[in-house]
Design an enzyme around this catalytic site. Structure first.
Site, PDB file in Angstrom:
ATOM      1  N   GLY A  28      -4.593  -4.396   5.906  1.00 32.69           N
ATOM      2  CA  GLY A  28      -3.510  -4.252   6.887  1.00 32.69           C
ATOM      3  C   GLY A  28      -3.664  -2.956   7.650  1.00 32.69           C
ATOM      4  O   GLY A  28      -4.299  -2.000   7.181  1.00 32.69           O
ATOM      5  N   LYS A  67     -10.248  -7.040   7.640  1.00 33.70           N
ATOM      6  CA  LYS A  67      -9.188  -6.846   8.636  1.00 33.70           C
ATOM      7  C   LYS A  67      -9.725  -7.469   9.913  1.00 33.70           C
ATOM      8  O   LYS A  67     -10.736  -6.979  10.454  1.00 33.70           O
ATOM      9  CB  LYS A  67      -8.929  -5.363   8.885  1.00 33.70           C
ATOM     10  CG  LYS A  67      -8.327  -4.632   7.710  1.00 33.70           C
ATOM     11  CD  LYS A  67      -8.233  -3.146   7.994  1.00 33.70           C
ATOM     12  CE  LYS A  67      -7.618  -2.409   6.809  1.00 33.70           C
ATOM     13  NZ  LYS A  67      -7.798  -0.956   6.908  1.00 33.70           N
ATOM     14  N   ASP A 111      -7.394   3.340  -2.881  1.00 37.73           N
ATOM     15  CA  ASP A 111      -8.080   3.383  -1.578  1.00 37.73           C
ATOM     16  C   ASP A 111      -8.277   4.838  -1.174  1.00 37.73           C
ATOM     17  O   ASP A 111      -7.309   5.601  -1.068  1.00 37.73           O
ATOM     18  CB  ASP A 111      -7.216   2.663  -0.526  1.00 37.73           C
ATOM     19  CG  ASP A 111      -7.877   2.624   0.843  1.00 37.73           C
ATOM     20  OD1 ASP A 111      -9.028   3.078   0.985  1.00 37.73           O
ATOM     21  OD2 ASP A 111      -7.214   2.130   1.787  1.00 37.73           O
ATOM     22  N   GLU A 124     -11.391   1.147  -3.214  1.00 35.33           N
ATOM     23  CA  GLU A 124     -11.689   0.819  -1.818  1.00 35.33           C
ATOM     24  C   GLU A 124     -12.275   2.020  -1.081  1.00 35.33           C
ATOM     25  O   GLU A 124     -11.722   3.124  -1.139  1.00 35.33           O
ATOM     26  CB  GLU A 124     -10.383   0.365  -1.153  1.00 35.33           C
ATOM     27  CG  GLU A 124     -10.558  -0.191   0.240  1.00 35.33           C
ATOM     28  CD  GLU A 124      -9.242  -0.699   0.801  1.00 35.33           C
ATOM     29  OE1 GLU A 124      -8.226  -0.773   0.060  1.00 35.33           O
ATOM     30  OE2 GLU A 124      -9.215  -1.008   2.010  1.00 35.33           O
ATOM     31  N   ASP A 164     -14.235  -1.421   3.263  1.00 32.81           N
ATOM     32  CA  ASP A 164     -13.280  -1.662   4.348  1.00 32.81           C
ATOM     33  C   ASP A 164     -13.920  -1.130   5.628  1.00 32.81           C
ATOM     34  O   ASP A 164     -14.587  -1.864   6.371  1.00 32.81           O
ATOM     35  CB  ASP A 164     -11.956  -0.954   4.004  1.00 32.81           C
ATOM     36  CG  ASP A 164     -10.952  -0.944   5.152  1.00 32.81           C
ATOM     37  OD1 ASP A 164     -11.198  -1.590   6.183  1.00 32.81           O
ATOM     38  OD2 ASP A 164      -9.897  -0.257   5.042  1.00 32.81           O
ATOM     39  N   SER A 168       0.856  -1.179   0.000  1.00 32.69           N
ATOM     40  CA  SER A 168       0.000   0.000   0.000  1.00 32.69           C
ATOM     41  C   SER A 168       0.897   1.237   0.000  1.00 32.69           C
ATOM     42  O   SER A 168       1.749   1.386   0.882  1.00 32.69           O
ATOM     43  CB  SER A 168      -0.893  -0.018   1.240  1.00 32.69           C
ATOM     44  OG  SER A 168      -1.628   1.173   1.322  1.00 32.69           O
ATOM     45  N   LYS A 180      -3.045   5.180  -2.344  1.00 30.00           N
ATOM     46  CA  LYS A 180      -3.976   5.999  -1.567  1.00 30.00           C
ATOM     47  C   LYS A 180      -4.368   7.188  -2.440  1.00 30.00           C
ATOM     48  O   LYS A 180      -3.483   7.825  -3.055  1.00 30.00           O
ATOM     49  CB  LYS A 180      -3.280   6.500  -0.293  1.00 30.00           C
ATOM     50  CG  LYS A 180      -2.996   5.388   0.699  1.00 30.00           C
ATOM     51  CD  LYS A 180      -4.271   4.901   1.343  1.00 30.00           C
ATOM     52  CE  LYS A 180      -3.991   3.952   2.478  1.00 30.00           C
ATOM     53  NZ  LYS A 180      -5.250   3.412   3.053  1.00 30.00           N
ATOM     54  N   LYS A 184      -1.323  -0.817  -4.175  1.00 34.71           N
ATOM     55  CA  LYS A 184      -2.516  -0.019  -3.856  1.00 34.71           C
ATOM     56  C   LYS A 184      -2.065   1.419  -3.676  1.00 34.71           C
ATOM     57  O   LYS A 184      -1.099   1.685  -2.957  1.00 34.71           O
ATOM     58  CB  LYS A 184      -3.145  -0.581  -2.586  1.00 34.71           C
ATOM     59  CG  LYS A 184      -4.093   0.336  -1.855  1.00 34.71           C
ATOM     60  CD  LYS A 184      -4.876  -0.457  -0.805  1.00 34.71           C
ATOM     61  CE  LYS A 184      -4.978   0.264   0.516  1.00 34.71           C
ATOM     62  NZ  LYS A 184      -5.731  -0.510   1.513  1.00 34.71           N
TER      63      LYS A 184
END
Ligand code: NPG
Length: 373
Positions: free
Chosen positions: A290, A262, A188, A213, A238, A135, A163, A161
């Site tokens: 995570g 998670k 995400d 996400e 999430d 990430s 952000k 991934k």
């Protein structure tokens, strides 16, 4: 089994680099660690809480208070026949799921060590290696982003991934996609957008993403269902999925095509496995998220990710991506095929580096059960 003693620690363990999301920055792990002991056997768990209530409502300080005032005394008073019993012990607790999860993980680890079973075997996991990705936080500029992603790709990560946030979404995604046409890529947003951004978010469909996400509010399901009808890329929830019931609601409303699980977010491995099973029955793939965990929490995540419906790579990178030195003596290392090896030793298999853990411990308390008779 009766837990005889619980040790709680708060740590401050710096990350190798700051981690920036759409709404906050993390500089170090401030996790709550839980050590449970019974019959001379020890189990460890991690609540990966942060400094502020930015991801969810919990913080390192709220978890510290909850743990001492409620969760440890409740566990010390309980009679446990299997790790799944912990969920029943905490069924009366509202929210505070990450704090609860640290205790639940520790009990799974304890039972595994007591019975000689690996966590993977106890959970019904099948894979010996799990696919993982990395990430990448919001970067200061596009050149830095390309350098950081390039370094991770060179290190062997086959899924990235990014952000994203308004002003840092289409352009970084386009650039990374054009630079690595075959990379498995996802984004995400950590709840920074609203439905008003639907047309904007639909532009991400051009970049062949595995998923988008949590674009909308942390506690929303309905608007995500509306968005999923506008955006072709699978929406992944999430923050919104904090329990098996929330997963059921999201599945029934078709609010997402993928679920990020998670175990800490949902109160532990028992709830995580229920969500996994429910999503599998609905034909919805899951992957393991995570929370920048230490080697303790990471081991639980890796074991969980070995269950069959975890068909997308997890945010469970090698320990070196997070820490110069982890608090375990057997940190996770990335295999050449972008996987981590699932430990097959009893419990989580994590070996605690107690000397180093002592160095990074900020506060520590020990609580004991009342002796019977
Ligand atoms: O590799 O553990 C990791 C980080 C994965 O991006 C990641 N986690 O929103 O999923 C998230 C984000 C996060 C990190 C959330 C820290 C909360 C705290």
């Amino acid at each position: 089994m009766k837990i005889e003693q619980i040790e709680l620690r708060r740590i401050a363990l710096p990350y190798v680099a700051p981690f920036e999301t759409s709404g906050w920055r993390e500089l170090a792990s401030h996790a709550l660690l839980v050590r449970v002991e019974a019959d001379g056997i020890v189990g460890w768990g991690e609540s990966p809480v942060g400094t502020g209530p930015w991801y969810n409502e919990e913080t390192s300080s709220t978890a510290w208070v909850m743990a001492q005032e409620h969760l440890a005394p409740m566990l010390l008073a309980a009679e446990l026949t299997r790790p799944e019993d912990v969920a029943a012990v905490y069924a009366r607790v509202r929210g505070n799921r990450m704090a609860c999860a640290g205790f639940e993980f520790a009990v799974w680890d304890l039972f595994g060590r007591a019975t000689g079973q690996s966590l993977r075997a106890m959970l019904g996991g099948q894979r010996e290696r799990v696919e993982v990705g990395v990430s990448v936080g919001v970067q200061p500029d596009l050149d830095t982003l390309l350098r950081v992603v390039g370094d991770y790709v060179a290190a062997g990560y086959q899924r990235v991934k990014l952000k994203i946030k308004p002003g840092w979404d289409l352009e970084p995604t386009r650039l990374v996609r054009e630079t690595w046409p075959d990379l498995r890529l996802q984004v995400d947003a950590n709840s920074i957008y609203t439905l008003d951004h639907a047309a904007h978010l639909a532009k991400l469909d051009a970049y062949d993403l595995l998923l988008i996400e949590q674009p909308l509010a942390h506690d929303d399901i309905l608007d995500h269902a509306k968005l999923q009808r506008i955006v072709q890329t699978p929406i992944c929830l999430d923050e919104s999925i904090v329990s098996p019931d929330h997963a059921r609601w999201a599945l029934e409303l078709r609010a997402c095509g993928v679920i990020n699980i998670k175990p800490s977010r949902v109160g532990g491995l028992h709830a995580a496995r229920q969500i996994h099973d429910m999503a599998a029955a609905a034909g919805v793939p899951v992957w393991c998220g995570g929370m920048l965990e230490t080697g303790i929490g990471r081991a639980a995540n890796v074991a969980l990710a070995s269950l069959p419906n975890f068909t997308l790579p997890g945010d469970i990178s090698a320990s070196a991506r997070y820490f110069a030195r982890d608090i375990v003596t057997n940190p996770f290392v990335l295999n050449a095929d972008s996987t981590l090896t699932v430990p097959d030793r009893p419990g989580t298999g994590a070996d605690i580096d107690v000397d180093f853990l002592d160095q990074v411990t900020v506060e520590k308390v020990v609580l004991r059960g009342t002796v019977a008779g």
